[in-house]
Scaffold this active site. Structure first.
Site, PDB file in Angstrom:
ATOM      1  N   GLU A 122     -22.939  13.543  49.325  1.00  0.00           N
ATOM      2  CA  GLU A 122     -23.583  12.656  49.226  1.00  0.00           C
ATOM      3  C   GLU A 122     -22.825  11.136  49.031  1.00  0.00           C
ATOM      4  O   GLU A 122     -21.690  11.592  49.068  1.00  0.00           O
ATOM      5  CB  GLU A 122     -24.377  12.250  47.837  1.00  0.00           C
ATOM      6  CG  GLU A 122     -25.175  13.339  47.702  1.00  0.00           C
ATOM      7  CD  GLU A 122     -26.154  13.192  47.153  1.00  0.00           C
ATOM      8  OE1 GLU A 122     -26.544  11.951  46.366  1.00  0.00           O
ATOM      9  OE2 GLU A 122     -27.500  13.664  47.236  1.00  0.00           O
ATOM     10  N   HIS A 250     -29.979   0.873  45.408  1.00  0.00           N
ATOM     11  CA  HIS A 250     -29.923   2.885  46.489  1.00  0.00           C
ATOM     12  C   HIS A 250     -30.077   1.905  48.250  1.00  0.00           C
ATOM     13  O   HIS A 250     -30.761   0.848  47.747  1.00  0.00           O
ATOM     14  CB  HIS A 250     -31.097   3.515  46.405  1.00  0.00           C
ATOM     15  CG  HIS A 250     -30.745   4.612  47.051  1.00  0.00           C
ATOM     16  ND1 HIS A 250     -31.170   4.617  48.761  1.00  0.00           N
ATOM     17  CD2 HIS A 250     -30.257   6.855  46.677  1.00  0.00           C
ATOM     18  CE1 HIS A 250     -30.738   5.873  48.932  1.00  0.00           C
ATOM     19  NE2 HIS A 250     -30.413   6.990  47.836  1.00  0.00           N
ATOM     20  N   ARG A 297     -22.457   3.706  46.783  1.00  0.00           N
ATOM     21  CA  ARG A 297     -23.681   3.229  47.299  1.00  0.00           C
ATOM     22  C   ARG A 297     -23.224   1.392  47.145  1.00  0.00           C
ATOM     23  O   ARG A 297     -24.315   1.069  47.488  1.00  0.00           O
ATOM     24  CB  ARG A 297     -24.418   3.449  45.562  1.00  0.00           C
ATOM     25  CG  ARG A 297     -25.095   4.435  46.087  1.00  0.00           C
ATOM     26  CD  ARG A 297     -26.429   5.522  45.319  1.00  0.00           C
ATOM     27  NE  ARG A 297     -27.398   6.558  45.344  1.00  0.00           N
ATOM     28  CZ  ARG A 297     -27.088   7.050  44.263  1.00  0.00           C
ATOM     29  NH1 ARG A 297     -27.805   7.024  43.427  1.00  0.00           N
ATOM     30  NH2 ARG A 297     -28.176   8.643  45.321  1.00  0.00           N
ATOM     31  N   HIS A 358     -32.361   1.086  41.968  1.00  0.00           N
ATOM     32  CA  HIS A 358     -32.605   2.357  41.519  1.00  0.00           C
ATOM     33  C   HIS A 358     -32.335   2.967  40.525  1.00  0.00           C
ATOM     34  O   HIS A 358     -32.552   3.538  40.260  1.00  0.00           O
ATOM     35  CB  HIS A 358     -31.738   3.210  43.001  1.00  0.00           C
ATOM     36  CG  HIS A 358     -31.055   4.802  42.988  1.00  0.00           C
ATOM     37  ND1 HIS A 358     -32.494   5.043  43.144  1.00  0.00           N
ATOM     38  CD2 HIS A 358     -31.099   5.524  42.716  1.00  0.00           C
ATOM     39  CE1 HIS A 358     -32.543   6.190  43.229  1.00  0.00           C
ATOM     40  NE2 HIS A 358     -31.737   6.621  43.026  1.00  0.00           N
ATOM     41  N   ARG A 393     -22.320   4.315  39.460  1.00  0.00           N
ATOM     42  CA  ARG A 393     -23.100   5.936  39.331  1.00  0.00           C
ATOM     43  C   ARG A 393     -22.617   6.204  40.517  1.00  0.00           C
ATOM     44  O   ARG A 393     -23.159   6.299  41.706  1.00  0.00           O
ATOM     45  CB  ARG A 393     -23.957   5.915  39.082  1.00  0.00           C
ATOM     46  CG  ARG A 393     -24.373   7.944  39.215  1.00  0.00           C
ATOM     47  CD  ARG A 393     -26.238   7.516  38.686  1.00  0.00           C
ATOM     48  NE  ARG A 393     -26.686   7.067  39.421  1.00  0.00           N
ATOM     49  CZ  ARG A 393     -28.175   7.925  40.853  1.00  0.00           C
ATOM     50  NH1 ARG A 393     -27.569   9.197  40.116  1.00  0.00           N
ATOM     51  NH2 ARG A 393     -28.611   7.758  41.468  1.00  0.00           N
TER      52      ARG A 393
END
Length: 530
Positions: A122, A250, A297, A358, A393
């Site tokens: 990811e 997100h 992100r 998110h 994160r």
């Protein structure tokens, strides 16, 4: 609403039923066989943020191509200089053991045709290291954990029980405490939703594992139960809170107006090679980061936000048309099915996406052992500021955080639990002076106003003026809600509104003091890095 006059004694009181709470429950129930463990959750057993996690859990599983150093580096880069490096190292090195534990508990992660675990990648990861179960990893983990928890007779699982407030010296000794004073947690007041009574729980140890804050915003991938309860409760109890200005959006929630919560198009889709395109079908991520679609992100979300502001369009596109459809459908069956249900054929159609709130990267301060600043109050998971995430994160580090810190809390309690005593006396809930004539429309209106204020003024891009406006409006809402709360019969809706306003106000205040753009915090008044 009635207050029960009896005291419910439990050795361990766990607030929340996600990966953090259930892991802690399993470990304490196994080791402290004579102890009574009580889990309270405001909805069904499995209704939590964990259930909605799609991507998976990151860990260094294949050491022939990956290493702890690489995972640590990726986490630190994503955290944008705010991570606690010792915590990051600890979590990364603990990860394989904790993942093996999940597997031993019955979690089924996907394997390839050779029978080895299939590892995904990811945004922000330099290697394939995400263990997953199709695109419903969280739901699979939750299934396995609940199945294990239900085997233990010393675990009492109470659904539709809503934690109202933690019990500290403020209630026990009838004195106001200051944030820097030594404070002890003695349990919590809990609303039994079905019986409409407030129960008083006296506990030796309380574990706060209540999850996130998504309902503070209009568009979120979080379930409707994510109302910032844990952070707000801890703040009222005078626990130390930090880094709540770092809100992760997100980048790719499915654009489908009216759907709530927003359906998440997993970051793993971009990890499999999906391409972001603007409203006219042109690629744009190369303008913002050399990693393009695999940037962290915060960068991808801001890039999309910037493109939307330029074009005035409500969404951008995620292009999966070049990815092998059979492999895509196998890895992302729910995403495929969801798109097809809306007439989007991922073999030939682009998926419309836009950012949605998110994850919150800050919260209740905990040390490596999961201990908060309040004695006998532990915390784990998204409700915390552990030092792992920093300003942003790294994808799929969140479930891992809950596993590691719940384990560490348990290890710490193995050494000190025998010395902890029940409080001699705690007061039951006081429900005198309340009335039943509250109009629910007031709660609904104020809840929507909180979400509108935060989405308009404290979203992906903020400014001093926006934050001042948010502060003024939230102060008015706070005063109105306080009058309502003090004189009305309790309900979950009213308590959630109280927590939403508190959490929103904390995010705004911490945003006002942040003077540098980092990770999930971005102010237009500071140096524009885009």
């Amino acid at each position: 609403m009635n207050a029960e006059k009896k005291i419910h004694k439990t050795d361990f009181l766990i607030i929340g039923s996600g990966i953090a709470g259930l892991t802690f429950a399993l470990k304490t129930a196994t080791h402290f066989k004579d102890a009574k463990i009580t889990i309270v959750t405001k909805n069904e057993k499995n209704e939590c943020n964990t259930k909605y996690a799609q991507g998976g859990i990151s860990t260094v599983w294949d050491k022939t191509v990956d290493s702890f150093d690489q995972h640590i580096k990726d986490t630190l880069i994503a955290g944008d200089g705010i991570c606690d490096e010792e915590v990051v190292e600890m979590v990364v090195k603990e990860a394989p053991k904790r993942l093996q534990e999940l597997i031993d508990w019955g979690t089924k992660f996907d394997k390839d045709k050779n029978g080895t675990y299939s590892l995904g990648r990811e945004g922000g990861h330099s290697q394939d290291r995400i263990l997953h179960h199709k695109d419903i990893t969280g739901a699979e983990i939750e299934r396995a954990l609940i199945e294990q928890v239900e085997k233990f007779e010393n675990i009492n699982f109470l659904t539709y029980h809503y934690a109202i407030d933690l019990i500290t010296e403020h209630q026990v000794k009838k004195k106001q405490t200051k944030r820097q004073e030594k404070i002890t947690c003695y349990g919590a007041y809990v609303l039994d939703e079905k019986k409409s009574i407030v129960k008083t729980f006296s506990s030796k140890v309380t574990m706060l594992a209540s999850g996130g804050i998504g309902q503070v915003y209009i568009t979120t991938t979080n379930p409707v139960i994510a109302t910032g309860d844990g952070i707000a409760m801890a703040y009222r109890a005078k626990a130390e809170i930090s880094d709540v200005e770092f809100i992760q959006f997100h980048p790719t929630a499915l654009y489908n107006p009216g759907e709530y919560p927003a359906f998440l198009i997993s970051e793993a889709v971009r990890g499999e090679g999906a391409i972001l395109r603007d409203f006219n079908g042109k690629r744009f991520m190369h303008k913002y980061d050399e990693r393009e679609e695999l940037a962290s992100r915060d960068i991808v979300a801001r890039a999309i936000d910037s493109e939307l502001k330029k074009s005035g369009a409500p969404y951008v596109y995620l292009d999966c048309t070049h990815i092998n459809f059979e492999e895509f459908q196998k890895h992302f069956p729910n995403i495929t099915e969801k798109c097809m249900s809306l007439g989007i054929d991922v073999r030939k159609d682009f998926i419309p996406v836009s950012p949605a709130q998110h994850y919150i990267c800050g919260g209740v301060n905990v040390n490596k052992k999961g201990k908060t600043s309040i004695k006998n109050l532990y915390a784990s998971g998204e409700v915390t500021r552990s030092g792992l995430h920093g300003a942003n994160r790294l994808a799929s580090n969140s479930l891992l955080e809950g596993l590691v810190f719940s384990h560490n809390a348990f290890e710490n309690l193995k050494k000190r639990f025998s010395k902890i005593k029940f409080p001699k006396q705690i007061p039951v809930w006081n429900d005198s002076g309340v009335v039943k004539n509250m109009e629910k429309i007031l709660i609904t209106h104020d809840r929507n106003e909180v979400k509108t204020i935060m989405s308009n003024y404290v979203g992906i891009v903020r400014s001093n003026e926006r934050l001042l406006r948010a502060e003024r409006k939230l102060k008015v809402l706070y005063e109105d809600n306080k009058r309502l709360y003090d004189h009305s019969e309790l309900s979950v809706d009213l308590c959630e509104l109280r927590n939403l306003i508190t959490t929103a106000y904390l995010i705004t205040q911490f945003s006002k003091t942040r003077k540098e753009n980092k990770g999930g915090f971005y102010s237009a008044d500071l140096v524009n890095e885009l």
